[in-house]
Design a protein around this motif. Structure first.
Motif, PDB file in Angstrom:
ATOM      1  N   LYS A 199       8.431  -3.634 -44.668  1.00 15.07           N
ATOM      2  CA  LYS A 199       8.359  -4.680 -43.633  1.00 15.07           C
ATOM      3  C   LYS A 199       9.583  -5.583 -43.707  1.00 15.07           C
ATOM      4  O   LYS A 199      10.244  -5.847 -42.699  1.00 15.07           O
ATOM      5  CB  LYS A 199       7.076  -5.490 -43.811  1.00 15.07           C
ATOM      6  N   THR A 200       9.907  -6.041 -44.891  1.00 11.50           N
ATOM      7  CA  THR A 200      11.019  -6.974 -45.070  1.00 11.50           C
ATOM      8  C   THR A 200      12.359  -6.314 -44.759  1.00 11.50           C
ATOM      9  O   THR A 200      13.187  -6.892 -44.046  1.00 11.50           O
ATOM     10  CB  THR A 200      11.012  -7.550 -46.503  1.00 11.50           C
ATOM     11  N   ILE A 201      12.576  -5.116 -45.282  1.00 15.89           N
ATOM     12  CA  ILE A 201      13.842  -4.428 -45.014  1.00 15.89           C
ATOM     13  C   ILE A 201      13.987  -4.172 -43.513  1.00 15.89           C
ATOM     14  O   ILE A 201      15.050  -4.401 -42.936  1.00 15.89           O
ATOM     15  CB  ILE A 201      13.961  -3.113 -45.816  1.00 15.89           C
ATOM     16  N   GLY A 202      12.923  -3.706 -42.881  1.00 22.47           N
ATOM     17  CA  GLY A 202      12.969  -3.458 -41.438  1.00 22.47           C
ATOM     18  C   GLY A 202      13.328  -4.704 -40.658  1.00 22.47           C
ATOM     19  O   GLY A 202      14.173  -4.667 -39.745  1.00 22.47           O
ATOM     20  N   GLU A 203      12.717  -5.816 -41.002  1.00 25.29           N
ATOM     21  CA  GLU A 203      13.014  -7.075 -40.320  1.00 25.29           C
ATOM     22  C   GLU A 203      14.446  -7.520 -40.587  1.00 25.29           C
ATOM     23  O   GLU A 203      15.159  -7.945 -39.672  1.00 25.29           O
ATOM     24  CB  GLU A 203      12.016  -8.155 -40.737  1.00 25.29           C
ATOM     25  N   MET A 204      14.886  -7.416 -41.830  1.00 27.99           N
ATOM     26  CA  MET A 204      16.254  -7.819 -42.177  1.00 27.99           C
ATOM     27  C   MET A 204      17.303  -6.922 -41.508  1.00 27.99           C
ATOM     28  O   MET A 204      18.404  -7.370 -41.193  1.00 27.99           O
ATOM     29  CB  MET A 204      16.454  -7.810 -43.698  1.00 27.99           C
ATOM     30  N   GLU A 205      16.948  -5.666 -41.291  1.00 26.70           N
ATOM     31  CA  GLU A 205      17.875  -4.729 -40.646  1.00 26.70           C
ATOM     32  C   GLU A 205      17.780  -4.779 -39.120  1.00 26.70           C
ATOM     33  O   GLU A 205      18.500  -4.076 -38.428  1.00 26.70           O
ATOM     34  CB  GLU A 205      17.609  -3.301 -41.143  1.00 26.70           C
ATOM     35  N   LEU A 220      20.450   7.404 -57.492  1.00 24.65           N
ATOM     36  CA  LEU A 220      19.582   7.210 -56.321  1.00 24.65           C
ATOM     37  C   LEU A 220      20.281   6.365 -55.270  1.00 24.65           C
ATOM     38  O   LEU A 220      20.208   6.663 -54.071  1.00 24.65           O
ATOM     39  CB  LEU A 220      18.273   6.518 -56.717  1.00 24.65           C
ATOM     40  N   LYS A 221      20.933   5.310 -55.724  1.00 22.28           N
ATOM     41  CA  LYS A 221      21.624   4.420 -54.792  1.00 22.28           C
ATOM     42  C   LYS A 221      22.684   5.185 -54.007  1.00 22.28           C
ATOM     43  O   LYS A 221      22.755   5.083 -52.776  1.00 22.28           O
ATOM     44  CB  LYS A 221      22.262   3.252 -55.540  1.00 22.28           C
ATOM     45  N   ASP A 222      23.484   5.960 -54.705  1.00 20.65           N
ATOM     46  CA  ASP A 222      24.548   6.719 -54.041  1.00 20.65           C
ATOM     47  C   ASP A 222      24.002   7.787 -53.092  1.00 20.65           C
ATOM     48  O   ASP A 222      24.540   7.984 -52.009  1.00 20.65           O
ATOM     49  CB  ASP A 222      25.461   7.396 -55.076  1.00 20.65           C
ATOM     50  N   LYS A 223      22.940   8.447 -53.494  1.00 25.89           N
ATOM     51  CA  LYS A 223      22.400   9.558 -52.704  1.00 25.89           C
ATOM     52  C   LYS A 223      21.528   9.119 -51.538  1.00 25.89           C
ATOM     53  O   LYS A 223      21.580   9.716 -50.467  1.00 25.89           O
ATOM     54  CB  LYS A 223      21.540  10.464 -53.595  1.00 25.89           C
ATOM     55  N   TYR A 224      20.687   8.113 -51.760  1.00 33.19           N
ATOM     56  CA  TYR A 224      19.598   7.869 -50.813  1.00 33.19           C
ATOM     57  C   TYR A 224      19.576   6.509 -50.128  1.00 33.19           C
ATOM     58  O   TYR A 224      18.889   6.357 -49.124  1.00 33.19           O
ATOM     59  CB  TYR A 224      18.253   8.096 -51.514  1.00 33.19           C
ATOM     60  N   PHE A 225      20.277   5.536 -50.642  1.00 34.81           N
ATOM     61  CA  PHE A 225      20.224   4.212 -50.032  1.00 34.81           C
ATOM     62  C   PHE A 225      21.339   4.054 -49.010  1.00 34.81           C
ATOM     63  O   PHE A 225      22.504   4.287 -49.320  1.00 34.81           O
ATOM     64  CB  PHE A 225      20.291   3.114 -51.099  1.00 34.81           C
ATOM     65  N   LYS A 226      20.966   3.660 -47.802  1.00 32.08           N
ATOM     66  CA  LYS A 226      21.934   3.511 -46.710  1.00 32.08           C
ATOM     67  C   LYS A 226      21.938   2.100 -46.130  1.00 32.08           C
ATOM     68  O   LYS A 226      22.958   1.639 -45.650  1.00 32.08           O
ATOM     69  CB  LYS A 226      21.626   4.489 -45.573  1.00 32.08           C
ATOM     70  N   THR A 227      20.788   1.418 -46.130  1.00 34.09           N
ATOM     71  CA  THR A 227      20.745   0.104 -45.499  1.00 34.09           C
ATOM     72  C   THR A 227      21.349  -0.950 -46.414  1.00 34.09           C
ATOM     73  O   THR A 227      21.254  -0.859 -47.650  1.00 34.09           O
ATOM     74  CB  THR A 227      19.309  -0.325 -45.127  1.00 34.09           C
ATOM     75  N   LYS A 228      21.948  -1.946 -45.799  1.00 38.38           N
ATOM     76  CA  LYS A 228      22.538  -3.053 -46.557  1.00 38.38           C
ATOM     77  C   LYS A 228      21.455  -3.776 -47.363  1.00 38.38           C
ATOM     78  O   LYS A 228      21.640  -4.070 -48.539  1.00 38.38           O
ATOM     79  CB  LYS A 228      23.216  -4.026 -45.585  1.00 38.38           C
ATOM     80  N   THR A 229      20.312  -4.024 -46.733  1.00 41.08           N
ATOM     81  CA  THR A 229      19.228  -4.750 -47.401  1.00 41.08           C
ATOM     82  C   THR A 229      18.653  -3.946 -48.551  1.00 41.08           C
ATOM     83  O   THR A 229      18.430  -4.490 -49.642  1.00 41.08           O
ATOM     84  CB  THR A 229      18.118  -5.103 -46.384  1.00 41.08           C
ATOM     85  N   GLY A 230      18.397  -2.663 -48.340  1.00 40.46           N
ATOM     86  CA  GLY A 230      17.857  -1.817 -49.400  1.00 40.46           C
ATOM     87  C   GLY A 230      18.775  -1.748 -50.607  1.00 40.46           C
ATOM     88  O   GLY A 230      18.340  -1.873 -51.753  1.00 40.46           O
TER      89      GLY A 230
END
Length: 170
Positions: A33-39, A143-153
């Motif tokens: 919820k928070t990441i979606g709102e922040m993005e 994990l960060k390099d492979k799977y995280f794309k959003t700035k907030t995440g």
């Protein structure tokens, strides 16, 4: 949206007595919820994301009973029919139900990520799984390099697991 609260109540009933599962989906829901709102997701994608986060692991219970395993492939197989039945009973919109069932049925298939709702669901799940599964710092970096794309995440992952400093609220 009251329907989401009703859905959470149904999921708590579904996992009655299983504190670990209840806490897991509530934490994933909160981060999603928070990441979606922040993005800046639009309302439709935000609703899909939040509902998917609530039910993303709904297949675990049947997977453990049927296969004696909570492996992702079994969750993806068993989860969508259970989620569909529950969401239809609570009268969620058909398009939302279809997308949520797709996400439930693929949330461990990272090569299938096809949109921002899916991306954020995966990131929120990882944010919680890193702690619950006691994943090493080296693995978190991977994990960060492979799977995280959003700035907030990425920011949350850094602050939660990769932060070396004691930051203070200013």
């Amino acid at each position: 949206m009251l329907k989401k609260s009703e859905l959470i109540s149904e999921m708590v009933k579904y996992y009655a007595g299983d504190i670990k599962r209840i806490n897991h989906f509530m934490k994933v829901y909160s981060f999603a919820k928070t990441i979606g709102e922040m993005e800046g997701l639009d309302n439709e994608k935000q609703d899909i994301l939040e509902v998917a986060a609530i039910v993303h692991d709904i297949g675990i219970k049947v997977s453990e009973q049927k296969y004696n395993s909570s492996a992702g492939k079994y969750q993806e197989l068993e989860g969508p029919p259970i989620a569909k039945k529950l969401l239809e009973r609570l009268e969620f919109d058909d398009l939302l139900v279809d997308r949520v069932c797709f996400l439930v049925g693929h949330h461990h298939t990272y090569t299938a990520i096809d949109d921002i709702d899916f991306q954020i669901l995966v990131e929120a799940d990882f944010l919680i799984n890193v702690h619950e599964d006691e994943i090493s710092k080296d693995s978190v970096l991977s994990l960060k390099d492979k799977y995280f794309k959003t700035k907030t995440g990425k920011n949350y992952l850094d602050l939660m697991y990769l932060n070396e400093d004691n930051l203070e609220i200013k």
